[in-house]
Design an enzyme around this catalytic site. Structure first.
Site, PDB file in Angstrom:
ATOM      1  N   THR A 128       0.825  -1.216   0.000  1.00  0.00           N
ATOM      2  CA  THR A 128       0.000   0.000   0.000  1.00  0.00           C
ATOM      3  C   THR A 128       0.858   1.265   0.000  1.00  0.00           C
ATOM      4  OG1 THR A 128      -1.632  -1.233   1.261  1.00  0.00           O
ATOM      5  CG2 THR A 128      -1.889   1.149   1.220  1.00  0.00           C
ATOM      6  N   VAL A 129       1.790   1.353   0.936  1.00  0.00           N
ATOM      7  CA  VAL A 129       2.600   2.573   1.033  1.00  0.00           C
ATOM      8  C   VAL A 129       3.653   2.604  -0.077  1.00  0.00           C
ATOM      9  CG1 VAL A 129       4.058   3.991   2.519  1.00  0.00           C
ATOM     10  CG2 VAL A 129       2.175   2.686   3.521  1.00  0.00           C
ATOM     11  N   GLU A 185      -8.445  -4.329  10.300  1.00  0.00           N
ATOM     12  CA  GLU A 185      -7.883  -5.574   9.755  1.00  0.00           C
ATOM     13  C   GLU A 185      -8.758  -6.763  10.181  1.00  0.00           C
ATOM     14  OE1 GLU A 185      -4.681  -5.728   8.341  1.00  0.00           O
ATOM     15  OE2 GLU A 185      -4.076  -3.657   8.707  1.00  0.00           O
ATOM     16  N   LYS A 242       3.727   4.123  18.468  1.00  0.00           N
ATOM     17  CA  LYS A 242       3.830   5.538  18.098  1.00  0.00           C
ATOM     18  C   LYS A 242       4.105   6.389  19.340  1.00  0.00           C
ATOM     19  CE  LYS A 242       0.852   4.615  14.146  1.00  0.00           C
ATOM     20  NZ  LYS A 242      -0.531   4.482  13.695  1.00  0.00           N
ATOM     21  N   GLY A 302      -2.945   5.425   5.066  1.00  0.00           N
ATOM     22  CA  GLY A 302      -3.359   5.478   3.665  1.00  0.00           C
ATOM     23  C   GLY A 302      -2.163   5.591   2.746  1.00  0.00           C
ATOM     24  N   ILE A 359       0.706  13.174   8.406  1.00  0.00           N
ATOM     25  CA  ILE A 359       0.820  14.375   9.257  1.00  0.00           C
ATOM     26  C   ILE A 359       2.290  14.640   9.560  1.00  0.00           C
ATOM     27  CG2 ILE A 359       0.182  15.409  11.474  1.00  0.00           C
ATOM     28  CD1 ILE A 359      -2.115  13.388  11.645  1.00  0.00           C
TER      29      ILE A 359
HETATM   30  N1  HSE Z   1      -3.454   0.649  11.705  1.00  0.00           N
HETATM   31  C1  HSE Z   1      -3.157   2.043  11.817  1.00  0.00           C
HETATM   32  C2  HSE Z   1      -4.433   2.823  12.112  1.00  0.00           C
HETATM   33  C3  HSE Z   1      -2.517   2.625  10.592  1.00  0.00           C
HETATM   34  O1  HSE Z   1      -5.514   2.268  12.222  1.00  0.00           O
HETATM   35  O2  HSE Z   1      -4.314   4.025  12.271  1.00  0.00           O
HETATM   36  C4  HSE Z   1      -1.069   2.273  10.488  1.00  0.00           C
HETATM   37  O3  HSE Z   1      -0.318   2.831  11.513  1.00  0.00           O
END
Ligand code: HSE
Length: 441
Positions: A26-27, A202, A217, A314, A148
Protein backbone atom coordinates in the site's frame (compact mmCIF):
# COMPACT_ATOMS: atom_id res chain seq x y z
CA UNK A 1 17.62 41.08 -6.79
CA UNK A 2 18.60 37.40 -6.68
CA UNK A 3 16.05 35.07 -5.21
CA UNK A 4 17.40 33.88 -1.84
CA UNK A 5 16.00 30.40 -2.49
CA UNK A 6 17.60 30.10 -5.90
CA UNK A 7 20.18 27.56 -4.78
CA UNK A 8 17.59 25.23 -3.26
CA UNK A 9 15.12 25.40 -6.10
CA UNK A 10 17.63 25.16 -8.91
CA UNK A 11 17.56 21.77 -10.59
CA UNK A 12 21.05 20.36 -10.63
CA UNK A 13 21.53 19.17 -14.16
CA UNK A 14 24.59 17.11 -13.27
CA UNK A 15 22.51 14.08 -12.57
CA UNK A 16 20.08 12.41 -10.28
CA UNK A 17 19.95 10.69 -6.92
CA UNK A 18 19.20 7.01 -7.27
CA UNK A 19 16.96 5.37 -4.72
CA UNK A 20 15.73 1.82 -4.15
CA UNK A 21 12.42 0.76 -2.72
CA UNK A 22 11.92 -2.31 -0.54
CA UNK A 23 8.28 -3.38 -0.72
CA UNK A 24 5.53 -2.39 -3.09
CA UNK A 25 2.44 -2.76 -0.92
CA UNK A 26 0.00 0.00 0.00
CA UNK A 27 2.60 2.57 1.03
CA UNK A 28 5.26 1.38 -1.44
CA UNK A 29 2.73 1.72 -4.25
CA UNK A 30 1.90 5.22 -3.01
CA UNK A 31 5.57 6.19 -3.03
CA UNK A 32 5.94 5.01 -6.64
CA UNK A 33 2.87 7.03 -7.59
CA UNK A 34 3.94 10.23 -5.83
CA UNK A 35 7.48 10.00 -7.25
CA UNK A 36 5.99 9.63 -10.73
CA UNK A 37 3.09 12.08 -10.66
CA UNK A 38 5.02 14.84 -8.86
CA UNK A 39 8.41 14.18 -10.47
CA UNK A 40 8.86 17.75 -11.75
CA UNK A 41 8.04 19.61 -8.56
CA UNK A 42 9.99 17.05 -6.52
CA UNK A 43 13.07 17.66 -8.69
CA UNK A 44 12.66 21.43 -8.43
CA UNK A 45 12.25 21.44 -4.69
CA UNK A 46 14.90 18.84 -3.93
CA UNK A 47 17.30 20.44 -6.39
CA UNK A 48 17.89 17.11 -8.05
CA UNK A 49 15.98 14.45 -9.94
CA UNK A 50 15.10 11.44 -7.83
CA UNK A 51 15.34 8.22 -9.79
CA UNK A 52 13.60 5.12 -8.49
CA UNK A 53 16.29 2.78 -9.70
CA UNK A 54 15.23 -0.58 -8.25
CA UNK A 55 12.27 -2.08 -6.44
CA UNK A 56 12.74 -5.14 -4.28
CA UNK A 57 9.66 -7.30 -4.69
CA UNK A 58 8.30 -10.63 -3.56
CA UNK A 59 6.73 -13.22 -5.87
CA UNK A 60 3.19 -11.97 -5.07
CA UNK A 61 4.10 -8.51 -6.43
CA UNK A 62 5.02 -9.77 -9.91
CA UNK A 63 2.74 -8.26 -12.53
CA UNK A 64 1.38 -5.50 -10.31
CA UNK A 65 0.42 -2.63 -12.66
CA UNK A 66 2.18 -0.08 -10.44
CA UNK A 67 5.50 -1.83 -11.13
CA UNK A 68 5.19 -1.48 -14.90
CA UNK A 69 8.32 0.01 -16.45
CA UNK A 70 10.27 -0.22 -13.19
CA UNK A 71 13.43 -2.17 -12.61
CA UNK A 72 12.47 -4.89 -10.12
CA UNK A 73 14.57 -7.45 -8.32
CA UNK A 74 14.16 -10.29 -5.86
CA UNK A 75 17.73 -9.89 -4.66
CA UNK A 76 18.42 -7.38 -1.86
CA UNK A 77 22.18 -7.73 -2.45
CA UNK A 78 21.75 -6.18 -5.88
CA UNK A 79 20.59 -3.04 -4.11
CA UNK A 80 23.15 -2.78 -1.33
CA UNK A 81 26.01 -3.62 -3.68
CA UNK A 82 25.06 -0.90 -6.15
CA UNK A 83 27.26 2.10 -5.25
CA UNK A 84 25.01 4.45 -7.22
CA UNK A 85 22.02 3.88 -4.94
CA UNK A 86 22.16 6.48 -2.18
CA UNK A 87 18.83 5.98 -0.42
CA UNK A 88 17.02 2.77 0.53
CA UNK A 89 13.31 3.10 1.32
CA UNK A 90 12.16 0.34 3.64
CA UNK A 91 8.42 -0.29 3.35
CA UNK A 92 8.31 -4.02 4.01
CA UNK A 93 7.06 -3.59 7.58
CA UNK A 94 7.45 -5.99 10.50
CA UNK A 95 10.58 -6.36 12.55
CA UNK A 96 12.51 -9.31 11.19
CA UNK A 97 13.52 -8.91 7.58
CA UNK A 98 12.93 -5.15 7.62
CA UNK A 99 15.32 -4.50 10.48
CA UNK A 100 17.98 -6.73 8.98
CA UNK A 101 17.69 -4.97 5.63
CA UNK A 102 17.86 -1.50 7.16
CA UNK A 103 20.96 -2.36 9.17
CA UNK A 104 22.66 -3.95 6.14
CA UNK A 105 21.74 -1.01 3.92
CA UNK A 106 23.27 1.46 6.37
CA UNK A 107 26.37 -0.70 6.75
CA UNK A 108 26.72 -0.42 2.98
CA UNK A 109 26.61 3.37 3.22
CA UNK A 110 22.98 3.84 2.21
CA UNK A 111 20.73 6.44 3.79
CA UNK A 112 17.52 4.80 4.98
CA UNK A 113 13.94 6.08 4.93
CA UNK A 114 11.25 4.04 6.65
CA UNK A 115 7.68 4.11 7.92
CA UNK A 116 8.39 1.20 10.23
CA UNK A 117 7.13 2.18 13.70
CA UNK A 118 7.49 -1.40 15.00
CA UNK A 119 11.23 -1.43 14.31
CA UNK A 120 11.85 2.07 15.66
CA UNK A 121 9.82 1.53 18.84
CA UNK A 122 11.73 -1.66 19.58
CA UNK A 123 15.15 -1.25 17.98
CA UNK A 124 15.51 2.52 17.61
CA UNK A 125 18.78 2.63 19.55
CA UNK A 126 20.44 0.02 17.33
CA UNK A 127 19.14 1.64 14.16
CA UNK A 128 20.35 5.11 15.15
CA UNK A 129 23.71 3.78 16.30
CA UNK A 130 24.15 2.01 12.98
CA UNK A 131 23.27 5.20 11.10
CA UNK A 132 25.74 7.21 13.15
CA UNK A 133 28.52 4.66 12.79
CA UNK A 134 28.10 4.62 9.03
CA UNK A 135 27.56 8.38 8.71
CA UNK A 136 24.21 8.03 6.98
CA UNK A 137 20.74 9.47 7.55
CA UNK A 138 17.91 7.48 9.10
CA UNK A 139 14.55 9.20 8.48
CA UNK A 140 11.10 8.14 9.62
CA UNK A 141 8.53 10.92 9.17
CA UNK A 142 5.88 8.38 8.09
CA UNK A 143 6.21 6.24 11.22
CA UNK A 144 3.72 8.31 13.26
CA UNK A 145 0.59 10.00 11.98
CA UNK A 146 0.90 8.83 8.34
CA UNK A 147 0.80 12.01 6.27
CA UNK A 148 0.82 14.38 9.26
CA UNK A 149 4.15 16.15 9.71
CA UNK A 150 5.10 15.43 13.33
CA UNK A 151 8.55 13.82 13.40
CA UNK A 152 10.34 16.77 11.83
CA UNK A 153 8.41 19.29 13.96
CA UNK A 154 9.55 17.42 17.08
CA UNK A 155 13.13 17.00 15.79
CA UNK A 156 13.47 20.46 14.28
CA UNK A 157 10.70 23.06 14.28
CA UNK A 158 9.85 22.89 18.00
CA UNK A 159 13.32 22.31 19.45
CA UNK A 160 13.50 25.74 21.07
CA UNK A 161 10.79 24.59 23.50
CA UNK A 162 10.90 22.59 26.64
CA UNK A 163 8.13 20.18 25.64
CA UNK A 164 6.04 18.92 28.51
CA UNK A 165 3.24 16.98 26.88
CA UNK A 166 2.42 15.19 23.64
CA UNK A 167 -1.07 13.75 23.34
CA UNK A 168 -2.06 11.85 20.23
CA UNK A 169 -5.00 10.26 18.53
CA UNK A 170 -2.63 8.11 16.52
CA UNK A 171 -4.74 5.14 15.53
CA UNK A 172 -7.40 5.67 12.88
CA UNK A 173 -9.10 2.30 13.31
CA UNK A 174 -9.97 2.82 16.95
CA UNK A 175 -10.86 6.48 16.44
CA UNK A 176 -13.26 5.41 13.70
CA UNK A 177 -14.80 2.77 15.98
CA UNK A 178 -15.19 5.11 18.96
CA UNK A 179 -16.68 7.79 16.71
CA UNK A 180 -19.24 5.32 15.35
CA UNK A 181 -20.08 4.09 18.86
CA UNK A 182 -20.66 7.68 19.86
CA UNK A 183 -22.77 8.52 16.80
CA UNK A 184 -24.91 5.38 16.68
CA UNK A 185 -24.94 4.06 20.22
CA UNK A 186 -23.69 0.81 18.67
CA UNK A 187 -21.68 -1.66 20.70
CA UNK A 188 -18.05 -2.60 20.23
CA UNK A 189 -18.64 -5.83 18.29
CA UNK A 190 -21.03 -4.18 15.84
CA UNK A 191 -18.70 -1.28 15.02
CA UNK A 192 -15.74 -3.63 14.69
CA UNK A 193 -17.65 -5.67 12.10
CA UNK A 194 -18.61 -2.50 10.27
CA UNK A 195 -15.03 -1.18 10.36
CA UNK A 196 -13.80 -4.50 8.96
CA UNK A 197 -16.41 -4.43 6.19
CA UNK A 198 -15.35 -0.87 5.28
CA UNK A 199 -11.68 -1.93 5.18
CA UNK A 200 -10.73 0.34 8.11
CA UNK A 201 -10.02 -2.53 10.49
CA UNK A 202 -7.88 -5.57 9.75
CA UNK A 203 -9.32 -9.11 9.82
CA UNK A 204 -7.16 -9.53 12.91
CA UNK A 205 -7.69 -6.17 14.62
CA UNK A 206 -5.67 -6.94 17.77
CA UNK A 207 -2.77 -4.52 17.13
CA UNK A 208 -5.18 -1.63 16.72
CA UNK A 209 -7.91 -2.38 19.28
CA UNK A 210 -5.48 -3.51 21.97
CA UNK A 211 -3.52 -0.27 21.61
CA UNK A 212 -0.30 -1.86 20.33
CA UNK A 213 -0.08 0.27 17.18
CA UNK A 214 -0.66 3.42 19.23
CA UNK A 215 1.88 2.30 21.85
CA UNK A 216 4.59 2.00 19.19
CA UNK A 217 3.83 5.54 18.10
CA UNK A 218 3.75 6.75 21.72
CA UNK A 219 7.25 5.32 22.23
CA UNK A 220 8.53 7.28 19.22
CA UNK A 221 6.76 10.51 20.20
CA UNK A 222 7.95 10.39 23.81
CA UNK A 223 11.55 9.65 22.76
CA UNK A 224 11.60 12.64 20.43
CA UNK A 225 9.76 15.07 22.69
CA UNK A 226 11.82 14.40 25.79
CA UNK A 227 15.13 13.41 24.16
CA UNK A 228 15.20 10.17 26.10
CA UNK A 229 14.78 6.65 24.74
CA UNK A 230 11.33 5.18 25.34
CA UNK A 231 10.71 1.73 23.88
CA UNK A 232 7.51 -0.19 23.22
CA UNK A 233 7.98 -2.17 26.44
CA UNK A 234 8.08 1.08 28.42
CA UNK A 235 4.60 2.09 27.27
CA UNK A 236 1.65 1.19 29.50
CA UNK A 237 -1.21 -0.03 27.34
CA UNK A 238 -4.96 -0.62 27.51
CA UNK A 239 -7.12 -1.03 24.41
CA UNK A 240 -10.74 -0.16 23.64
CA UNK A 241 -12.26 -3.66 23.81
CA UNK A 242 -14.01 -3.02 27.14
CA UNK A 243 -15.64 0.28 26.16
CA UNK A 244 -19.43 -0.03 26.25
CA UNK A 245 -22.24 2.11 24.82
CA UNK A 246 -23.11 2.98 28.44
CA UNK A 247 -19.66 4.50 28.99
CA UNK A 248 -19.99 6.51 25.80
CA UNK A 249 -23.39 7.80 26.90
CA UNK A 250 -22.17 8.72 30.39
CA UNK A 251 -19.21 10.52 28.79
CA UNK A 252 -21.59 12.56 26.64
CA UNK A 253 -23.87 13.46 29.52
CA UNK A 254 -20.90 14.56 31.63
CA UNK A 255 -19.33 16.70 28.87
CA UNK A 256 -16.67 14.31 27.54
CA UNK A 257 -15.85 12.18 24.52
CA UNK A 258 -14.15 8.79 24.71
CA UNK A 259 -10.87 8.59 22.79
CA UNK A 260 -7.95 6.18 22.65
CA UNK A 261 -5.09 8.49 23.51
CA UNK A 262 -1.31 8.19 23.43
CA UNK A 263 -0.24 10.20 26.44
CA UNK A 264 3.40 11.30 26.74
CA UNK A 265 4.34 13.58 29.63
CA UNK A 266 7.55 14.84 31.14
CA UNK A 267 6.35 14.69 34.74
CA UNK A 268 8.34 15.26 37.97
CA UNK A 269 8.31 11.49 38.62
CA UNK A 270 9.76 10.74 35.17
CA UNK A 271 8.50 10.19 31.65
CA UNK A 272 4.94 8.96 31.37
CA UNK A 273 4.17 7.02 28.21
CA UNK A 274 0.79 5.34 28.16
CA UNK A 275 -1.96 4.40 25.73
CA UNK A 276 -5.50 3.89 26.99
CA UNK A 277 -9.05 5.09 26.51
CA UNK A 278 -9.77 8.44 28.12
CA UNK A 279 -12.67 10.71 28.91
CA UNK A 280 -11.61 13.93 27.18
CA UNK A 281 -13.52 17.20 27.73
CA UNK A 282 -15.46 18.14 24.59
CA UNK A 283 -13.71 21.53 24.70
CA UNK A 284 -10.26 19.98 24.11
CA UNK A 285 -8.92 20.41 20.54
CA UNK A 286 -8.46 16.64 20.20
CA UNK A 287 -12.10 15.95 21.09
CA UNK A 288 -13.36 16.99 17.66
CA UNK A 289 -10.94 14.72 15.76
CA UNK A 290 -13.28 12.04 14.49
CA UNK A 291 -13.40 9.06 12.16
CA UNK A 292 -10.12 7.69 10.82
CA UNK A 293 -8.33 11.00 11.20
CA UNK A 294 -5.36 11.41 13.54
CA UNK A 295 -4.06 14.41 15.47
CA UNK A 296 -1.15 15.12 17.76
CA UNK A 297 -1.37 17.87 20.38
CA UNK A 298 1.92 19.27 21.68
CA UNK A 299 2.50 21.53 24.66
CA UNK A 300 5.74 23.51 25.01
CA UNK A 301 6.86 26.38 27.19
CA UNK A 302 7.40 28.82 24.31
CA UNK A 303 4.69 27.78 21.87
CA UNK A 304 2.10 26.94 24.53
CA UNK A 305 0.00 24.62 22.34
CA UNK A 306 0.13 23.29 18.79
CA UNK A 307 -1.92 20.62 17.10
CA UNK A 308 -1.04 18.61 14.00
CA UNK A 309 -4.04 17.10 12.29
CA UNK A 310 -4.70 14.98 9.21
CA UNK A 311 -4.75 11.53 7.66
CA UNK A 312 -2.93 9.07 9.87
CA UNK A 313 -2.69 6.30 7.29
CA UNK A 314 -3.36 5.48 3.66
CA UNK A 315 -1.29 5.02 0.56
CA UNK A 316 -0.77 8.58 -0.70
CA UNK A 317 -0.79 10.43 2.65
CA UNK A 318 1.87 8.10 4.05
CA UNK A 319 3.80 8.29 0.77
CA UNK A 320 3.76 12.09 1.12
CA UNK A 321 5.75 11.75 4.35
CA UNK A 322 8.10 9.11 2.94
CA UNK A 323 8.88 11.12 -0.18
CA UNK A 324 9.56 14.26 1.87
CA UNK A 325 12.24 12.32 3.75
CA UNK A 326 13.71 11.10 0.46
CA UNK A 327 13.80 14.66 -0.86
CA UNK A 328 15.51 16.04 2.23
CA UNK A 329 18.20 13.41 2.03
CA UNK A 330 18.58 13.80 -1.73
CA UNK A 331 19.09 17.53 -1.22
CA UNK A 332 21.88 16.80 1.24
CA UNK A 333 23.42 14.16 -1.01
CA UNK A 334 23.56 16.50 -3.99
CA UNK A 335 24.95 19.35 -1.91
CA UNK A 336 27.52 17.14 -0.22
CA UNK A 337 26.06 17.91 3.21
CA UNK A 338 27.05 15.35 5.83
CA UNK A 339 25.45 16.96 8.86
CA UNK A 340 22.89 14.45 10.12
CA UNK A 341 20.62 15.26 13.05
CA UNK A 342 20.78 11.58 13.98
CA UNK A 343 19.61 10.27 17.33
CA UNK A 344 18.18 12.97 19.60
CA UNK A 345 17.99 10.82 22.76
CA UNK A 346 20.82 12.54 24.64
CA UNK A 347 18.98 12.33 28.00
CA UNK A 348 18.47 9.28 30.13
CA UNK A 349 15.37 10.26 32.03
CA UNK A 350 13.67 7.76 34.35
CA UNK A 351 10.24 6.41 33.51
CA UNK A 352 7.37 7.18 35.83
CA UNK A 353 5.98 3.86 37.09
CA UNK A 354 2.34 3.56 35.99
CA UNK A 355 1.23 3.18 39.63
CA UNK A 356 2.58 6.68 40.32
CA UNK A 357 0.90 8.34 37.33
CA UNK A 358 -1.86 10.74 38.29
CA UNK A 359 -5.16 11.41 36.52
CA UNK A 360 -8.79 11.73 37.42
CA UNK A 361 -10.98 8.66 36.87
CA UNK A 362 -14.48 7.83 35.74
CA UNK A 363 -15.71 4.77 37.62
CA UNK A 364 -19.01 3.01 37.04
CA UNK A 365 -20.32 0.64 39.70
CA UNK A 366 -23.31 -1.67 39.83
CA UNK A 367 -24.61 -1.65 43.39
CA UNK A 368 -27.54 -2.81 45.51
CA UNK A 369 -30.21 -0.12 45.62
CA UNK A 370 -30.76 0.12 49.37
CA UNK A 371 -29.98 2.45 52.29
CA UNK A 372 -26.37 3.03 53.30
CA UNK A 373 -24.79 1.94 50.01
CA UNK A 374 -23.57 5.34 48.92
CA UNK A 375 -22.01 5.93 52.36
CA UNK A 376 -20.23 2.57 52.29
CA UNK A 377 -18.81 3.27 48.86
CA UNK A 378 -17.68 6.77 49.76
CA UNK A 379 -15.97 5.40 52.87
CA UNK A 380 -13.95 2.87 50.83
CA UNK A 381 -12.89 5.51 48.34
CA UNK A 382 -11.78 7.63 51.29
CA UNK A 383 -9.90 4.71 52.86
CA UNK A 384 -7.99 4.26 49.60
CA UNK A 385 -7.06 7.96 49.52
CA UNK A 386 -9.35 8.75 46.60
CA UNK A 387 -11.22 12.04 46.68
CA UNK A 388 -14.50 12.24 44.76
CA UNK A 389 -15.41 15.15 42.55
CA UNK A 390 -18.88 14.13 41.45
CA UNK A 391 -21.26 11.25 42.01
CA UNK A 392 -24.30 10.36 39.90
CA UNK A 393 -26.77 7.60 40.66
CA UNK A 394 -29.14 6.15 38.08
CA UNK A 395 -31.53 3.24 38.11
CA UNK A 396 -30.10 0.10 36.63
CA UNK A 397 -31.93 -2.12 34.18
CA UNK A 398 -31.27 -4.86 36.72
CA UNK A 399 -33.99 -4.96 39.43
CA UNK A 400 -33.00 -3.72 42.91
CA UNK A 401 -29.78 -2.36 41.51
CA UNK A 402 -28.48 1.09 40.79
CA UNK A 403 -25.54 2.38 38.83
CA UNK A 404 -23.22 4.80 40.55
CA UNK A 405 -20.93 6.86 38.37
CA UNK A 406 -18.09 8.63 40.07
CA UNK A 407 -15.57 11.16 38.76
CA UNK A 408 -12.60 11.41 41.08
CA UNK A 409 -10.14 14.20 41.67
CA UNK A 410 -6.61 13.57 40.39
CA UNK A 411 -5.20 10.53 42.09
CA UNK A 412 -2.36 8.05 41.69
CA UNK A 413 -3.20 4.85 39.82
CA UNK A 414 -2.06 2.80 42.83
CA UNK A 415 -4.78 4.48 44.96
CA UNK A 416 -7.40 3.67 42.35
CA UNK A 417 -6.30 0.03 42.25
CA UNK A 418 -6.55 -0.03 46.03
CA UNK A 419 -10.03 1.51 45.89
CA UNK A 420 -11.11 -1.03 43.27
CA UNK A 421 -10.01 -3.89 45.48
CA UNK A 422 -11.86 -2.50 48.50
CA UNK A 423 -15.03 -1.81 46.47
CA UNK A 424 -15.06 -5.30 44.98
CA UNK A 425 -14.95 -6.72 48.50
CA UNK A 426 -18.05 -4.77 49.56
CA UNK A 427 -21.17 -7.04 49.59
CA UNK A 428 -23.34 -4.17 48.28
CA UNK A 429 -21.12 -3.71 45.19
CA UNK A 430 -22.06 -6.14 42.45
CA UNK A 431 -19.42 -5.06 40.02
CA UNK A 432 -16.93 -2.42 39.01
CA UNK A 433 -18.19 -2.09 35.47
CA UNK A 434 -15.76 0.50 34.09
CA UNK A 435 -12.72 2.48 35.10
CA UNK A 436 -11.50 5.02 32.56
CA UNK A 437 -8.96 7.82 33.00
CA UNK A 438 -10.10 11.41 32.60
CA UNK A 439 -7.44 13.56 30.87
CA UNK A 440 -7.06 17.33 30.43
CA UNK A 441 -9.83 18.21 32.84
N1 HSE B 1 -3.45 0.65 11.71
C1 HSE B 1 -3.16 2.04 11.82
C2 HSE B 1 -4.43 2.82 12.11
C3 HSE B 1 -2.52 2.62 10.59
O1 HSE B 1 -5.51 2.27 12.22
O2 HSE B 1 -4.31 4.02 12.27
C4 HSE B 1 -1.07 2.27 10.49
O3 HSE B 1 -0.32 2.83 11.51
Amino acid sequence: MACPFARIFMVNSNGEVKVALLGSGTVGGGVIKVLQQNADVIAQRAGVKIKLDKVLIIQADVGKPILEGLNTTFDFNEIINDPEIKIVIELIGGTKVAKDFMIKAMEHGKNVVTANKDCIAQFGKELFETAEKNNVEFAFEASVGGGIPIIRPLKESLIANHLTEVLGIVNGTTNYMLTKMSENGADYDAVLKEAQAMGFAEANPAADVEGLDAARKAAILASLAFNSRVTLDDVYREGITKITPEDIEYAKSLGYVVKLLAVCKDSPKGIEARVHPVFLPTSHPLASVSGVLNAIFVRGDAINQAMFFGPGAGSLPTASAVVSDIMNIARNVINGVELHIGCTCFNNKPLCPIEESETSYYIRLLVDDKPGVLGAIATEFGNAGVSLRSVVQTNSAETDHAEIVVITHKVKYKNILNAEEKLKALPVVDGVRSMIRVECD
